[in-house]
Motif scaffolding. Structure first.
Motif, mmCIF file in Angstrom:
data_model
loop_
_atom_site.group_PDB
_atom_site.id
_atom_site.type_symbol
_atom_site.label_atom_id
_atom_site.label_comp_id
_atom_site.label_asym_id
_atom_site.label_seq_id
_atom_site.Cartn_x
_atom_site.Cartn_y
_atom_site.Cartn_z
ATOM 1 N N VAL A 50 94.170 93.519 42.645
ATOM 2 C CA VAL A 50 93.698 93.174 41.407
ATOM 3 C C VAL A 50 94.143 92.577 40.487
ATOM 4 O O VAL A 50 95.278 91.823 40.124
ATOM 5 N N VAL A 51 93.021 91.880 39.373
ATOM 6 C CA VAL A 51 93.146 91.306 38.383
ATOM 7 C C VAL A 51 92.872 91.373 36.806
ATOM 8 O O VAL A 51 91.630 92.151 36.999
ATOM 9 N N ILE A 52 93.922 92.132 35.852
ATOM 10 C CA ILE A 52 93.522 92.283 34.659
ATOM 11 C C ILE A 52 93.150 91.150 33.823
ATOM 12 O O ILE A 52 94.796 90.289 33.642
ATOM 13 N N LYS A 53 92.611 90.633 32.979
ATOM 14 C CA LYS A 53 92.505 89.333 32.116
ATOM 15 C C LYS A 53 92.206 89.990 30.689
ATOM 16 O O LYS A 53 91.323 91.061 30.456
ATOM 17 N N ASN A 113 101.857 85.608 45.190
ATOM 18 C CA ASN A 113 100.777 86.764 43.891
ATOM 19 C C ASN A 113 100.709 88.178 44.955
ATOM 20 O O ASN A 113 101.011 88.799 45.666
ATOM 21 N N PRO A 114 100.941 88.532 43.666
ATOM 22 C CA PRO A 114 102.031 90.002 43.446
ATOM 23 C C PRO A 114 99.989 91.422 43.920
ATOM 24 O O PRO A 114 98.777 90.679 43.598
ATOM 25 N N THR A 115 100.390 92.725 43.931
ATOM 26 C CA THR A 115 99.688 93.419 44.017
ATOM 27 C C THR A 115 98.234 93.099 43.039
ATOM 28 O O THR A 115 97.377 93.394 42.817
ATOM 29 N N ILE A 116 98.521 93.563 41.447
ATOM 30 C CA ILE A 116 98.222 93.971 40.191
ATOM 31 C C ILE A 116 99.097 92.645 39.442
ATOM 32 O O ILE A 116 100.368 92.084 39.709
ATOM 33 N N SER A 117 97.926 91.946 38.770
ATOM 34 C CA SER A 117 97.856 90.719 38.207
ATOM 35 C C SER A 117 97.466 91.121 36.941
ATOM 36 O O SER A 117 97.092 91.456 36.475
ATOM 37 N N THR A 143 88.203 101.373 44.932
ATOM 38 C CA THR A 143 87.287 101.058 44.749
ATOM 39 C C THR A 143 86.883 99.799 43.845
ATOM 40 O O THR A 143 87.542 99.726 43.490
ATOM 41 N N GLY A 144 86.229 98.708 44.679
ATOM 42 C CA GLY A 144 86.338 97.445 44.419
ATOM 43 C C GLY A 144 85.075 98.057 43.320
ATOM 44 O O GLY A 144 84.475 98.059 42.768
ATOM 45 N N LEU A 166 88.577 93.508 34.657
ATOM 46 C CA LEU A 166 89.194 94.345 35.236
ATOM 47 C C LEU A 166 88.446 93.838 36.448
ATOM 48 O O LEU A 166 87.262 94.196 36.448
ATOM 49 N N ASN A 167 89.065 93.461 37.764
ATOM 50 C CA ASN A 167 88.653 92.914 38.608
ATOM 51 C C ASN A 167 89.208 93.166 40.186
ATOM 52 O O ASN A 167 90.657 92.640 40.252
ATOM 53 N N ILE A 168 88.455 94.438 40.892
ATOM 54 C CA ILE A 168 89.244 95.096 42.461
ATOM 55 C C ILE A 168 88.658 94.295 43.350
ATOM 56 O O ILE A 168 87.559 94.296 43.391
#
Length: 849
Positions: free
Chosen positions: A269-272, A245-249, A306-307, A262-264
């Motif tokens: 971090v997950v960007i879809k 699992n990377p830090t940013i996907s 910030t989440g 965008l979810n943090i």
């Protein structure tokens, strides 16, 4: 004989040395002061030039011409002035010694009172670029920039009643309802997303950050790795998603084009997104979540995010900016820097104004004269080898910003850089007006081939009929800047330029859907006495008037583009025709090109054309709203003599583009270019947008014309922070205040929204732009002042900026006292705003009124 030759050579050398000495010893200091508008109750301005000889040599009675640029045509106030004046063309004029001129010795001064053919408002109206040319030797003596002195009587300087200079009190009033909002309460993604929730989590990025991506997002992941690598001073890797699992996907979903989520959280971090563009914009939102202070260093140890949970999609698919590099050139490095800031704020179109009367800026390999002649401004030597000086560019060739162009390789690099950042570039080839640079370049080509005896080649790309006696004068005072569209050679030229441009895009791997062919400001009188036009009228064609010729021209251009898989873009006049109603000339929608996917930029919302954008959209043209009164960022921020920028379309403070309501703009922008309320008749009779018209509003576009822009700092001052207001309106959904019909409630909602925007700029985004992409010279707002009960209060437009002051009349510095509360009145008080980096604004004084 040899002895005589040596003597003669010695004499000539001595004469040349004496002439050089004479030239180097001559120096003039020139000052301009406007005195009065509406002089003799006419729409004209009275101003005075003071010319002082600060050199060691006398300016002689005769034997010279003094050239200069001035956007006004001038006449001497009285007949006994020391100089005669001649308007040459465009903004170039020259002084010649009058019979009563007795020379100007070192230390002596003279004044020259002159009338200009229009009002004057600020220093952008000043004459500039003075240089002297000796009649015999043709040697050139340049002089320093003109100094400005403010008008002595402001009341005489007003154009109309109530036309006051912007005072510190007026600025204070405009600022007084701006709330100071805690940064913790501000939305940390900009432009404002559709959905934004802080989830109470945090994520700490370190130099060990990893980035993973699904197929299709490799380019975006690599760009993100470069950006994060700059913050940590370390190379960051990006790889296809695997088991770890990377830090940013970066993940694929079925979201619409340019949309993303965008979810943090503490997990990462997950960007879809459903497209690479959507993934890219999710990354830009991630970057605005980073503390702006982090961009000041490349040695960050950690970055706390910030989440958030963000859902987002753009309001308009076209979010554009037009940059004029024709009047004054901008180097490639600056274009790349601008693309970086456009991308950050989700501007996805650069409308590139590449030619005009004063310059052609793109290498066209098939027609090298376009840049060997059309990209160079200097003193005219009579050989047609360059264009004349304009906008103070001076007498010497190959000097910025008057001269310059993008080579084919430069342009391809710009195209690739833009495409990687999901910015499309629309090239503008301005025709048939504003085309003097191209006309003169093809004149030179004609002369070259004619000298070789090849008449066919000489005439192949000629843009004017050599026997055309038509008389006209453009708005910018040119009498030879319109292509003769009755000539077949014109279409050879246009197709050749188009083909070379298409090839450059193809080689760069960049998308090209349209070419913008201008169409604005063609003056009355063109083509009327052209033999080519008269031949068309007589050969049985349908062309009988110049209006017919106009339609024929854009019909041919549109057909040519369609054959190449492109569509036509142009300024609004492409979709208009002139008619007379009730004895007055009026623009009407031209049905000829409607419903053909012709895209028009509507700039004119002035003087009876307030509803023009809606009329064109309702008439089935694709409309990009590009209003002069709202989105022309070359207009000055406000009315102040020292404030740079033009003003003919009004003044454009930061709130002007922010407050724009695209589908109902007359709801809250009801003042004309002089700041006066539009009449109820105009508001009532203005055409409203239909459902069809609404679908034809393609997007919004800012414009930056470059007549007053001499360097990159000038550009950035006018561009920023207004670009961020454009970005907010073009990307974010319609705000609540725009939808609210109850006026009092709408006003309060708007003030809350404006305060939020100003706080985001002052506390986050401008702090970021101090460092992002090398840092930007944005405009820092001038403090507002108010005197009450013997105390002076100060405020500032952007919370987060500091105000400092002095009590002895000196200009405040970073060492000056910080303003925290009202202070006792003192005539020597001087106030100044400072940003987070320590850059200061223009000053405010109690007597600035």
């Amino acid at each position: 004989m040899k002895f005589l030759y040596i003597v003669l050579l010695s004499v000539l050398s001595s004469a040349a040395l004496a002439q050089q000495q004479k030239n180097s010893d001559l120096d003039l200091a020139i000052t301009w002061q406007p005195l009065e508008n509406n002089f003799l109750k006419d729409e004209q301005g009275l101003s005075v030039l003071t010319i002082k000889n600060v050199g060691k040599a006398t300016l002689p009675k005769t034997g010279w011409k003094l050239f200069f640029n001035f956007i006004r045509v001038i006449t001497p106030k009285t007949a006994n002035q020391p100089f005669e004046v001649a308007h040459i063309n465009g903004d170039l004029s020259c002084f010649m010694p009058a019979k009563n001129f007795g020379g100007l010795k070192p230390g002596e001064s003279l004044t020259y009172e002159m009338l200009s053919n229009s009002w004057m408002v600020n220093t952008s109206d000043a004459p500039q670029g003075f240089y002297l040319v000796w009649d015999k030797s043709k040697e050139i003596v340049p002089f320093k920039a003109v100094a400005f002195v403010a008008p002595p009587d402001q009341k005489k300087f007003f154009r109309v009643g109530g036309d006051v200079e912007t005072t510190p009190e007026m600025i204070y009033t405009a600022n007084q309802n701006i709330a100071d909002i805690s940064e913790s309460k501000l939305t940390k993604v900009f432009p404002t997303p559709v959905g934004y929730v802080e989830n109470g989590k945090t994520l700490t990025l370190t130099p060990d950050v990893t980035i993973g991506y699904e197929p299709g997002f490799e380019s975006e992941a690599n760009l993100l790795a470069q950006e994060i690598g700059k913050l940590f001073g370390k190379k960051i890797g990006a790889s296809k998603l695997g088991k770890a699992n990377p830090t940013i996907s970066l993940l694929k979903n079925d979201a619409a084009h340019e949309a993303y989520t965008l979810n943090i959280s503490e997990k990462g971090v997950v960007i879809k997104a459903g497209s690479s563009a959507g993934a890219f914009y999710g990354i830009q939102s991630l970057k605005t979540l980073i503390d702006p202070a982090a961009f000041a260093s490349n040695k960050n140890k950690s970055i706390i995010l910030t989440g958030v949970d963000v859902t987002d999609a753009p309001r308009f698919g076209y979010r554009g900016f037009m940059l004029d590099v024709a009047r004054n050139f901008q180097p490639k490095a600056q274009i790349l820097k601008l693309l970086d800031v456009f991308a950050l704020y989700k501007i996805n179109t650069l409308h590139f104004h590449l030619n005009d009367d004063e310059g052609w800026r793109l290498e066209i390999p098939t027609l090298p004269e376009l840049t060997s002649v059309g990209a160079k401004r200097a003193h005219l030597k009579g050989d047609g080898g360059n264009l004349q000086s304009a906008y103070g560019s001076g007498p010497y060739i190959d000097q910025l910003p008057g001269s310059g162009y993008y080579s084919k390789e430069d342009f391809k690099e710009i195209l690739r850089y833009a495409a990687a950042r999901h910015i499309r570039i629309i090239p503008e080839i301005e025709t048939p007006g504003h085309a003097r640079a191209a006309i003169k370049a093809m004149d030179k080509r004609y002369q070259t081939y004619l000298a070789k005896g090849d008449k066919a080649a000489a005439e192949q790309y000629l843009l004017r009929h050599l026997e055309d006696k038509s008389v006209y004068r453009s708005v910018q005072k040119w009498n030879d800047n319109v292509i003769d569209v009755a000539l077949p050679s014109v279409y050879n030229f246009l197709e050749t330029v188009t083909d070379d441009i298409i090839e450059m895009y193809k080689e760069a791997g960049a998308p090209l859907e349209t070419i913008h062919f201008g169409g604005d400001e063609v003056p009355k009188g063109v083509w009327e006495q052209s033999p080519a036009f008269n031949a068309l009228k007589q050969n049985g064609s349908n062309i009988k008037t110049t209006t017919d010729l106009w339609d024929d021209y854009f019909g041919k251009v549109s057909a040519m583009l369609k054959k190449k898989g492109l569509y036509l873009s142009g300024w609004e006049e492409v979709g208009l025709k002139k008619a007379v109603e009730n004895g007055k000339s009026k623009w009407l929608v031209n049905e000829k090109f409607s419903n053909q996917n012709v895209q028009v930029n509507v700039w004119n919302n002035l003087l009876g054309n307030e509803d023009l954008a809606y009329r064109l959209a309702n008439g089935n043209y694709k409309v990009i709203i590009s209003f002069v009164s709202t989105f022309y960022f070359d207009m000055a921020y406000f009315k102040k003599f020292e404030e740079p920028g033009f003003y003919w379309g009004g003044f454009t403070e930061l709130d002007k583009p922010f407050s724009f309501i695209p589908y109902d703009y007359l709801k809250n922008q009801q003042k004309n270019y002089l700041g006066r309320q539009l009449s109820e008749k105009v508001l009532k009779e203005a055409e409203k947008l239909t459902a069809t018209g609404r679908n034809n509003i393609v997007g919004l576009q800012g414009q930056l014309w470059s007549e007053t822009i001499k360097n990159t700092d000038n550009l950035e001052y006018l561009l920023l922070p207004r670009l961020l207001a454009l970005a907010e309106r073009a990307w974010s959904r319609s705000p609540d205040w725009a939808e609210e019909n109850e006026r009092t409630k709408a006003k309060q909602l708007y003030e809350n929204s404006l305060s939020n925007f100003y706080n985001i700029l002052g506390k986050r985004e401008l702090k970021r732009l101090n460092y992002y992409a090398g840092g930007f010279n944005y405009r820092i707002p001038t403090p507002g002042l108010k005197v009450e009960n013997g105390k002076v209060s100060a405020n500032v437009q952007l919370p987060g900026f500091a105000i400092r002051y002095t009590t002895d009349g000196s200009i405040p510095t970073l060492k000056s006292q910080v303003y925290t509360q009202p202070i006792s009145v003192n005539d020597q008080l001087v106030f100044r705003t400072f940003d987070h980096q320590g850059k200061g604004s223009s000053v405010s004084k109690l007597n600035d009124r």
